[in-house]
Design a protein around this motif. Structure first.
Motif, mmCIF file in Angstrom:
data_model
loop_
_atom_site.group_PDB
_atom_site.id
_atom_site.type_symbol
_atom_site.label_atom_id
_atom_site.label_comp_id
_atom_site.label_asym_id
_atom_site.label_seq_id
_atom_site.Cartn_x
_atom_site.Cartn_y
_atom_site.Cartn_z
ATOM 1 N N SER A 1 33.161 29.340 47.619
ATOM 2 C CA SER A 1 34.482 29.714 48.130
ATOM 3 C C SER A 1 34.919 31.058 47.572
ATOM 4 O O SER A 1 35.506 31.885 48.284
ATOM 5 C CB SER A 1 35.514 28.634 47.756
ATOM 6 N N LEU A 2 34.611 31.293 46.307
ATOM 7 C CA LEU A 2 34.979 32.549 45.677
ATOM 8 C C LEU A 2 34.243 33.718 46.304
ATOM 9 O O LEU A 2 34.830 34.769 46.599
ATOM 10 C CB LEU A 2 34.672 32.470 44.180
ATOM 11 N N ILE B 1 39.035 37.652 38.043
ATOM 12 C CA ILE B 1 38.581 36.418 38.692
ATOM 13 C C ILE B 1 38.200 35.370 37.649
ATOM 14 O O ILE B 1 38.421 34.171 37.847
ATOM 15 C CB ILE B 1 37.408 36.719 39.635
ATOM 16 N N SER B 2 37.628 35.805 36.524
ATOM 17 C CA SER B 2 37.212 34.844 35.491
ATOM 18 C C SER B 2 38.401 34.056 34.946
ATOM 19 O O SER B 2 38.240 32.951 34.438
ATOM 20 C CB SER B 2 36.494 35.577 34.354
ATOM 21 N N ARG C 1 27.613 35.657 36.947
ATOM 22 C CA ARG C 1 28.330 34.685 36.117
ATOM 23 C C ARG C 1 28.179 33.273 36.694
ATOM 24 O O ARG C 1 27.928 32.304 35.964
ATOM 25 C CB ARG C 1 29.810 35.061 36.032
ATOM 26 N N LEU C 2 28.321 33.173 38.012
ATOM 27 C CA LEU C 2 28.219 31.862 38.644
ATOM 28 C C LEU C 2 26.804 31.300 38.524
ATOM 29 O O LEU C 2 26.614 30.114 38.279
ATOM 30 C CB LEU C 2 28.625 31.965 40.110
ATOM 31 N N ILE D 1 32.734 27.429 33.986
ATOM 32 C CA ILE D 1 32.091 28.630 34.527
ATOM 33 C C ILE D 1 32.553 29.870 33.763
ATOM 34 O O ILE D 1 31.749 30.743 33.439
ATOM 35 C CB ILE D 1 32.416 28.782 36.032
ATOM 36 N N ALA D 2 33.849 29.945 33.458
ATOM 37 C CA ALA D 2 34.401 31.148 32.837
ATOM 38 C C ALA D 2 33.808 31.415 31.459
ATOM 39 O O ALA D 2 33.739 32.570 31.023
ATOM 40 C CB ALA D 2 35.917 31.021 32.734
#
Length: 817
Positions: A695-696, A321-322, A42-43, A329-330
């Motif tokens: 960071s995630l 997390i999304s 996703r990122l 990003i989401a």
């Protein structure tokens, strides 16, 4: 019969909780990989989606000629949106003045991504027919006309362009850009057979559509055509995106290594717990085939349950997390098929490969163990276990990343960790031998425990050390990447460039800028020249080389050269000494590598039909992403000062000082101004998103590492229960046992911290030099922080896990409840 018994054994142990450790390990493995893979996918899609605005599309075919219409038809059939941009140079006339311009002719769909920034704000459309949108400097160069003539047609200058989404960054571009409709090109009559033009075919679509199109189209492109994406180097963010992708890949590779370690530990514990069961089955006449079928089926059931739970939790983790990600990003939702398949492969391959050696030892347990419990299985070669483990890890790593260098680095890190554990870890545990027989205080009792459980503690060190190595590696790379990006785009980064400053204008420009920006800017002279010889050998272009001509490969175009007697601020000296003699030249490292240049090589340049001979005395690393004046070749002033030159300067202006530029253009109308403020802001937004991503991923690895440590402490609970029962029987106080247990785990954590620093420094050296191209340095604070942190964390974790055993009465410990 064996399958029925296996099912009964599976249900009984599942109800009693004896399968918790191995199911937790496999679940953790699949959860870590599926969760990290889905989040990182996703990122990656989000970062590429944001960065693709720099090329106004997802993919581009760059060609000097029109491509076959069938390719555009194929793009439409695959569901891709596409448009065409035509670029060519032409002369623009206004009265008796003229100026060379770069014409960009566009279709209605342009731009597919991003927005055109005008001086009045974002554009809502495109120029009308017969109108041009123009760069500010053209207006000054032609003395502020209302119309210009290009070819046979007059155009109205209607709007001023601040920035095009795919303009790129080239402060040395000498021609201002004008934007027109594609339908107006024929009216100019400029393009004739043989004219030099560039076609940019831009495409957008989903990843699957783009991949299908790329697979069919790329083999059909000739050598003069290029397939371009955001990582191809045509975008100023390309390097940042590439490194962010590599970081995310590395995080998942380390997650796979973490998962493999967890499963190996759990499998070892599972098989040890069934030694007595196998001995009894053999005593009652069970054949080797029946026992093999029993435990193979049992392990398969456990693996399937762990895989299913891990997949569900991994997908759930991605969805949760999304919710906390930035909207930019989401909103990107890549396919879950790849993370799911990778999770299944991780669970099955690692469970089978890492369980093979413990299972072989389990099946070879002698029946006499029923009478003599100290008997264990026949000893198999540890090389088999090592080979299977490395094969599983390497296979999973390469399947995921597709990068051999990164996979080999992770495997080399694992081998070093194993070697250090064999040499250093076991040796340090043995230090407890002299004091191990005395148990009058907690420290002596802890050292005695380390000695008695030397093999078990060595296994625990694997888990603790792996977790710490992963954390240190990810933390260091994240910090280094973010720091490098901050250095490239600091808060005071220049947002304006002045180019084409004539020699007689230099003093006036410096005085004017000094008055408004509060410092004296440094002007870089710019001279055009061509590299014609290397060590006396004539240079040829790559095309000439392909045609069979002999000579030294050079650069097939003129270069922008400059002089400077001190190293530029955004450059780093790699070799040699910077420009000390009149005929010295400093070469950028990428060009030096491409041309095979080393210190002492003699270069000949042709400038204004004159030859200039210089010697390579230094090689520099240049941060091209810094949006500052950068050069391949930097000469001394003595070598180039006799040639005619213009100058370039970069500086920063606050938003409240925009009128400074207007006043500058009134004083010096022939100077070209390039505003890169909007580009810098976009770069910062993308880097901010990358920072969130890094960071995630760090947080995910931190959680996975904590779970591995918790699973690791579970492995020794049975032996600790027996030991605590004996010590309680002989009168040991509860406080003594608590302190001893905490110190024993703390000592393990300290040893794990020391090992982790050694291995992390080694892995970072390989990763920085072979993958990320970052500066290598020692992390000296780690040598104190990592052992202390390891001791505290592992000590507290061990006490927390053993709290129930430590609080039980002696009678319950003896009963084994």
């Amino acid at each position: 019969m064996a399958l029925k018994l296996a099912w009964r054994l599976f249900k009984r142990e599942l109800y009693q909780g004896q399968l918790l450790l191995i199911i937790l390990a496999i679940t953790l493995a699949v959860l870590s990989v599926t969760g990290l893979a889905s989040v990182s996918d996703r990122l990656q899609v989000a970062i590429k989606g944001q960065a693709s605005q720099f090329i106004a599309a997802d993919r581009i075919i760059r060609s000097p000629t029109e491509i076959e219409p069938a390719l555009l038809t194929l793009a439409s059939q695959l569901g891709l949106s596409h448009t065409t941009v035509l670029e060519f140079n032409s002369m623009a006339y206004a009265g008796d003045q003229f100026q060379l311009v770069k014409v960009r002719a566009v279709e209605d769909e342009y731009p597919l991504k991003g927005k055109i920034e005008l001086s009045t704000g974002q554009a809502s459309g495109l120029p009308a027919l017969g109108h041009l949108w123009y760069e500010t400097r053209l207006y000054g160069l032609l003395s502020q006309p209302t119309q210009v003539e290009i070819g046979h047609h007059y155009f109205t200058l209607s709007k001023e362009i601040k920035r095009l989404p795919d303009a790129g960054f080239n402060p040395f571009a000498s021609s201002p850009v004008v934007l027109m409709r594609m339908a107006d090109v024929a009216k100019t009559g400029v393009l004739q057979p043989g004219s030099r033009v560039t076609y940019l075919y831009q495409f957008t679509g989903s990843d699957s559509q783009l991949s299908a199109f790329e697979e069919q189209v790329k083999p059909l492109l000739n050598t003069s055509q290029r397939w371009v994406d955001v990582t191809s180097g045509d975008s100023p963010i390309a390097n940042a995106v590439n490194r962010a992708e590599q970081f995310l890949l590395l995080a998942c590779l380390l997650g796979i290594a973490l998962a493999c370690a967890a499963i190996g530990i759990a499998a070892q514990r599972y098989c040890q717990r069934h030694y007595d069961v196998v001995a009894m089955l053999k005593t009652f006449g069970a054949s080797a085939r029946q026992i093999r079928t029993l435990f193979s089926f049992h392990l398969l059931l456990v693996t399937c349950l762990g895989v299913v739970l891990g997949l569900l939790l991994g997908i759930g983790l991605d969805q949760v997390i999304s919710l906390f990600l930035p909207q930019e990003i989401a909103r990107y939702s890549p396919s879950l098929l790849r993370p799911i398949l990778l999770g299944i492969a991780t669970g099955l391959i690692s469970a089978m490969m890492f369980s093979a050696y413990p299972l072989l030892r389990l099946l070879s347990i002698p029946p006499l163990r029923v009478l003599q419990r100290q008997l264990e299985s026949a000893s198999f070669g540890t090389w088999l276990h090592l080979l299977l483990s490395l094969s599983a890890m390497g296979l999973l790593g390469y399947l995921y990343s597709g990068q051999l260098a990164m996979t080999l680095t992770v495997m080399a890190t694992v081998l070093l960790l194993g070697g250090l554990l064999s040499l250093l870890g076991f040796f340090m545990i043995k230090l407890g031998h002299g004091m191990g027989m005395k148990t009058t205080n907690p420290l002596q009792l802890a050292l005695a425990g380390l000695r008695r459980r030397a093999k078990q503690n060595a296994m625990q060190l694997v888990g603790f050390s792996c977790a710490l190595v992963l954390l240190l590696t990810i933390l260091a790379l994240r910090q280094d990447l973010l720091e490098e990006w901050r250095q490239q785009l600091p808060e005071n980064a220049p947002n304006y460039f002045l180019v084409n400053i004539a020699p007689e204008q230099k003093e006036g420009v410096i005085q004017y800028l000094s008055q408004y920006i509060g410092e004296v800017p440094h002007l870089y002279p710019v001279i055009r020249g061509r590299l014609t010889q290397i060590n006396g050998e004539e240079t040829i272009t790559k095309k000439q080389q392909e045609e069979g001509q002999t000579g030294r490969l050079g650069i097939g175009r003129e270069l922008n050269l400059t002089w400077r007697n001190t190293l530029p601020d955004n450059n780093r000296l790699l070799e040699g000494k910077f420009n000390q003699a009149p005929n010295d030249v400093s070469v950028e490292s990428g060009v030096a590598k491409r041309l095979g240049l080393t210190l002492g090589d003699r270069l000949t340049f042709t400038i204004d039909n004159q030859k200039v001979d210089v010697t390579v005395t230094s090689i520099r690393d240049v941060h091209w992403e810094s949006l500052q004046p950068n050069f391949f070749m930097v000469f001394t002033e003595e070598a180039l000062s006799s040639f005619a030159s213009t100058s370039i300067v970069s500086f920063r202006l606050g938003e409240d000082k925009q009128q400074v530029i207007v006043g500058l253009l009134r004083l010096f109308p022939t100077i070209s101004v390039i505003d890169v403020g909007a580009m810098i802001e976009q770069l910062r937004q993308i880097i901010s998103q990358v920072s969130v991503s890094l960071s995630l991923v760090l947080a995910l690895v931190l959680m996975a590492s904590a779970l591995v440590m918790m699973a690791q402490t579970e492995a020794g609970m049975a032996s600790r229960q027996r030991e605590l029962a004996v010590l309680r029987t002989f009168g040991a106080k509860g406080s003594l046992l608590k302190w001893a247990t905490g110190l024993e785990f703390a000592l393990l954590g300290i040893i794990a911290g020391i090992l982790a620093v050694w291995v992390a420094e080694f892995s970072l050296y390989l990763l920085k030099t072979q993958v990320f191209e970052l500066n290598v340095y020692m992390h000296w604070p780690w040598w104190a922080i990592a052992p202390l942190s390891g001791g505290v964390v592992v000590g507290l974790l061990g006490l927390w896990r053993c709290r129930q055993l430590l609080n039980r009465p002696c009678t319950e410990l003896l009963k084994g409840h």
